[in-house]
Design a protein around this motif. Structure first.
Motif, PDB file in Angstrom:
ATOM      1  N   ILE A 209       5.526  -1.197  13.942  1.00 52.99           N
ATOM      2  CA  ILE A 209       4.517  -1.521  12.922  1.00 52.99           C
ATOM      3  C   ILE A 209       4.140  -0.269  12.142  1.00 52.99           C
ATOM      4  N   ASP A 210       3.928   0.827  12.831  1.00 53.44           N
ATOM      5  CA  ASP A 210       3.559   2.078  12.164  1.00 53.44           C
ATOM      6  C   ASP A 210       4.654   2.523  11.194  1.00 53.44           C
ATOM      7  N   ALA A 211       5.899   2.454  11.635  1.00 54.58           N
ATOM      8  CA  ALA A 211       7.015   2.882  10.787  1.00 54.58           C
ATOM      9  C   ALA A 211       7.173   1.951   9.587  1.00 54.58           C
ATOM     10  N   LEU A 212       7.096   0.649   9.819  1.00 58.25           N
ATOM     11  CA  LEU A 212       7.224  -0.303   8.715  1.00 58.25           C
ATOM     12  C   LEU A 212       6.065  -0.184   7.739  1.00 58.25           C
ATOM     13  N   SER A 213       4.881   0.018   8.255  1.00 63.50           N
ATOM     14  CA  SER A 213       3.710   0.154   7.387  1.00 63.50           C
ATOM     15  C   SER A 213       3.839   1.376   6.491  1.00 63.50           C
TER      16      SER A 213
ATOM     17  N   THR B 111       6.539   2.724   5.337  1.00 68.51           N
ATOM     18  CA  THR B 111       7.531   2.536   4.277  1.00 68.51           C
ATOM     19  C   THR B 111       7.172   1.384   3.349  1.00 68.51           C
ATOM     20  N   THR B 112       6.427   0.403   3.851  1.00 73.85           N
ATOM     21  CA  THR B 112       6.061  -0.736   3.026  1.00 73.85           C
ATOM     22  C   THR B 112       4.860  -0.425   2.151  1.00 73.85           C
ATOM     23  N   PHE B 113       3.918   0.319   2.705  1.00 77.64           N
ATOM     24  CA  PHE B 113       2.691   0.682   1.988  1.00 77.64           C
ATOM     25  C   PHE B 113       2.577   2.208   1.975  1.00 77.64           C
TER      26      PHE B 113
ATOM     27  N   ILE C 241      10.399  -6.637   0.156  1.00 85.23           N
ATOM     28  CA  ILE C 241       9.046  -6.551   0.701  1.00 85.23           C
ATOM     29  C   ILE C 241       8.743  -7.761   1.576  1.00 85.23           C
ATOM     30  N   ASP C 242       9.275  -8.933   1.202  1.00 87.13           N
ATOM     31  CA  ASP C 242       9.058 -10.131   2.020  1.00 87.13           C
ATOM     32  C   ASP C 242       9.666  -9.964   3.400  1.00 87.13           C
ATOM     33  N   GLU C 243      10.828  -9.332   3.463  1.00 81.78           N
ATOM     34  CA  GLU C 243      11.483  -9.097   4.750  1.00 81.78           C
ATOM     35  C   GLU C 243      10.662  -8.125   5.604  1.00 81.78           C
TER      36      GLU C 243
END
Length: 71
Positions: free
Chosen positions: A46-50, A52-54, A2-4
């Motif tokens: 950002i949309d893709a990471l968001s 999967t992250t949240f 998650i930090d990455e």
């Protein structure tokens, strides 16, 4: 892990904050196209990471009806 992902989100956000003010300057068509493409890429990342992250939704679900409640 998650930090990455959070570090990548910050990096992409920094790119957006760096590119946006440049659009208000005098640019050639080629330079403007380049910046717009990079902004779009950063926003998509950002949309893709968001997602999967949240992976949760902030949309409120409708309340359960009285017939479907388990007692």
């Amino acid at each position: 892990m998650i930090d990455e992902k959070l570090a990548w989100l910050r990096a992409h956000r920094s790119k957006i904050h760096r590119y946006r003010p440049l659009l208000n300057t005098r640019l050639s068509d080629l330079e403007r196209e380049f910046l717009l493409k990079r902004l779009s890429e950063a926003q998509c990342a950002i949309d893709a990471l968001s997602a999967t992250t949240f992976p949760f939704s902030l949309i409120e679900s409708p309340p359960l009806s009285t017939e479907s409640r388990v007692v």
